[in-house]
Design a protein around this motif. Structure first.
Motif, PDB file in Angstrom:
ATOM      1  N   TRP A 380       0.872  -1.060   0.140  1.00  0.00           N
ATOM      2  CA  TRP A 380      -0.088  -0.034   0.117  1.00  0.00           C
ATOM      3  C   TRP A 380       0.932   1.196  -0.122  1.00  0.00           C
ATOM      4  N   ILE A 382       0.520   5.885  -0.940  1.00  0.00           N
ATOM      5  CA  ILE A 382      -0.371   6.856  -1.167  1.00  0.00           C
ATOM      6  C   ILE A 382       0.125   8.137  -2.000  1.00  0.00           C
ATOM      7  N   GLY A 435      -0.426  -1.492   5.869  1.00  0.00           N
ATOM      8  CA  GLY A 435      -1.606  -1.998   4.972  1.00  0.00           C
ATOM      9  C   GLY A 435      -2.700  -0.905   4.516  1.00  0.00           C
ATOM     10  N   GLN A 436      -3.776  -1.255   3.985  1.00  0.00           N
ATOM     11  CA  GLN A 436      -4.683  -0.316   3.448  1.00  0.00           C
ATOM     12  C   GLN A 436      -5.102   0.637   4.866  1.00  0.00           C
ATOM     13  N   ALA A 439      -2.392   3.365   5.276  1.00  0.00           N
ATOM     14  CA  ALA A 439      -2.441   4.445   4.161  1.00  0.00           C
ATOM     15  C   ALA A 439      -3.579   5.275   4.138  1.00  0.00           C
ATOM     16  N   THR A 440      -4.750   4.760   4.490  1.00  0.00           N
ATOM     17  CA  THR A 440      -5.939   5.643   4.566  1.00  0.00           C
ATOM     18  C   THR A 440      -5.957   6.620   5.770  1.00  0.00           C
ATOM     19  N   TRP A 454      -4.629  10.094  -2.061  1.00  0.00           N
ATOM     20  CA  TRP A 454      -5.686   8.896  -2.263  1.00  0.00           C
ATOM     21  C   TRP A 454      -4.827   7.709  -2.080  1.00  0.00           C
ATOM     22  N   ALA A 455      -5.068   6.228  -1.653  1.00  0.00           N
ATOM     23  CA  ALA A 455      -4.343   5.263  -1.196  1.00  0.00           C
ATOM     24  C   ALA A 455      -4.627   4.321  -2.404  1.00  0.00           C
ATOM     25  N   THR A 456      -3.490   3.518  -2.689  1.00  0.00           N
ATOM     26  CA  THR A 456      -3.559   2.503  -3.612  1.00  0.00           C
ATOM     27  C   THR A 456      -2.683   1.252  -3.500  1.00  0.00           C
ATOM     28  N   ALA A 457      -3.098   0.187  -3.790  1.00  0.00           N
ATOM     29  CA  ALA A 457      -2.115  -0.973  -3.679  1.00  0.00           C
ATOM     30  C   ALA A 457      -1.427  -1.047  -5.041  1.00  0.00           C
TER      31      ALA A 457
END
Length: 458
Positions: A380, A382, A435-436, A439-440, A454-457
């Motif tokens: 993850w 950002i 993890g998500q 990042a969030t 914004w968060a992304t994997a």
């Protein structure tokens, strides 16, 4: 009879499951060609675990362990003290992140340098202290290599003080374990710095990249590191009751998987460490493989030293370091280093940056985005923006780090080039989240400070 067969079948399945679990314990070693690891009993010197422990690897920011070793040595010798001001040259100030961001001509104290190296892993501070103590970073790197030999680190060569990519700067997991033990044994007063959880510089709070501190019982330091070529590295010191180990994991695919592998090694091998033994495993003086004069090598008494000055100690350092061949540069260096690590050799890409010195160009070939840490291969991350200029993207990341606080602790800034129409843009990203959710949370913090995020994997 049927009941016996059923029980036997169940028993077989149980043993098969146990076998799978045990096999998974060594999965990082089997599945990742960059992986190397070792666990040393810090009381007896016994190797409790080793996988490719003597194979060449890139140290990345583990390099700063030696920079700190020589800094602690200078403190003990009295050539500097914790309040000595370390001036940042233009060369130091322009080092890429991760960095303190001190302008050329300005200065910080030695203690601030130490804190910045053990927490933020600041590249600019590494170069500044190297220039102060050695006269130039190149000379300091020669002294680093000579000191490595004096400690028994026979397969380590340093070319810089921070660990940014250099194809000639290599080490092994065993050598890094040796250095970790030497730091503990030789500098018990200064070693406490490695357990620092956070450091405030100006208005910015910098968290330690070592996520095991305060999480895994007994862990009291030492250092993390990452470049794309090296993978995720970690040296850990563990002291629990009457047992003590130093463990090394190199070449992890992500920060999270590296940490899990380290936790597993600690859980498996700390109980196997001896409850007896006196330590004192790493001699500060001569070793069987080197002259006494080089073993007692000291840095110059004052700094910075003009580049044309060579005192007796410096001559010893260079005389000893001289047998190390001059680094091969360009694509030849890239090919040699990747073959050593069993990595596929890429096709050269056209240059998209202004002309650079030859050695720097070779470094860029290994890691196209020259940062303290570059984009993790997976995991993850950002994104906070995209800029037409890489330096502008890095400046945006540095500014965001200043307000991101704990949410960005342990993460690494990097840029990612992409083409939009006829325009070249650089995404500004932070990677290395566990993890998500992490990042969030980081995005939420940055949005409150006015940043798009914004968060992304990947």
């Amino acid at each position: 009879m049927d009941r016996f067969v059923a029980i036997s079948s169940t028993t077989f399945q149980l043993f098969a499951l146990i076998g799978i679990v045990l096999a998974l314990g060594s999965a990082p070693a089997a599945a990742n060609p960059k992986y190397a690891g070792i666990v040393i009993d810090a009381k007896t010197g016994k190797t409790l675990y080793a996988h490719d422990a003597d194979e060449a690897r890139y140290p990345a920011s583990l390099t700063k362990m030696m920079t700190l070793y020589l800094t602690f040595e200078a403190l003990e010798r009295g050539s500097i003290n914790l309040n000595t001001r370390i001036k940042f040259s233009a060369n130091a100030a322009k080092e890429p992140p991760t960095k303190l961001g001190v302008g050329a001509g300005r200065s910080v104290t030695v203690e601030q340098v130490i804190y910045s190296l053990v927490t933020k892993s600041a590249n600019d501070a590494s170069t500044a202290i190297a220039e102060h103590l050695g006269g130039s970073e190149a000379k300091f790197a020669s002294i680093m290599t000579a000191k490595a030999r004096s400690l028994g680190m026979s397969r380590t060569t340093f070319r810089n003080a921070h660990g940014l990519p250099n194809s000639a700067q290599t080490t092994t997991a065993r050598d890094m374990a040796t250095l970790g033990i030497a730091l503990r044994e030789h500098f018990p007063r200064q070693y406490k710095y490695f357990s620092t959880r956070s450091f405030t510089f100006g208005k910015t709070r910098m968290g330690n990249h070592n996520r095991l501190l305060g999480v895994v019982r007994g862990v009291d330091g030492i250092k993390t590191g990452y470049t794309r070529a090296s993978g995720f590295n970690l040296v850990s010191s563990v002291v629990d009751r009457d047992r003590s180990i130093v463990a090394v994991v190199m070449g992890g695919r992500t920060g999270a998987s590296r940490n899990e592998q380290m936790k597993d090694l600690i859980a498996r091998y700390l109980p196997k460490a001896s409850t007896r033994g006196r330590g004192n495993l790493i001699a500060r003086g001569a070793t069987a493989s080197m002259p006494m004069a080089v073993a007692s090598l000291e840095l110059p008494k004052v700094g910075p030293v003009p580049s044309q000055r060579h005192d007796g100690n410096q001559r010893l350092a260079f005389a000893y370091a001289a047998p190390t061949p001059e680094p091969v540069v360009g694509r030849a260096a890239l090919v040699n280093s990747l073959i050593a690590q069993k990595v596929a050799i890429p096709t050269p890409a056209p240059a998209i940056v202004p002309p650079m010195p030859v050695e720097t160009a070779a470094n860029e070939a290994i890691d196209p985005v020259t940062t303290a840490s570059t984009a993790p291969i997976s995991g993850w991350m950002i994104q906070i923006g995209a800029m037409p200029d890489r330096n502008a993207a890095m400046a945006l990341l540095t500014k965001a780090q200043g307000v991101g606080g704990r949410s960005l602790s342990g993460t690494e800034p990097f840029t990612m080039a992409y083409t939009k129409g006829n325009e070249q843009l650089y995404r500004a990203r932070f990677g290395g989240f566990d993890g998500q959710a992490a990042a969030t949370r980081a995005c939420s913090t940055l949005k409150k400070k006015g940043y798009a995020c914004w968060a992304t994997a990947n």
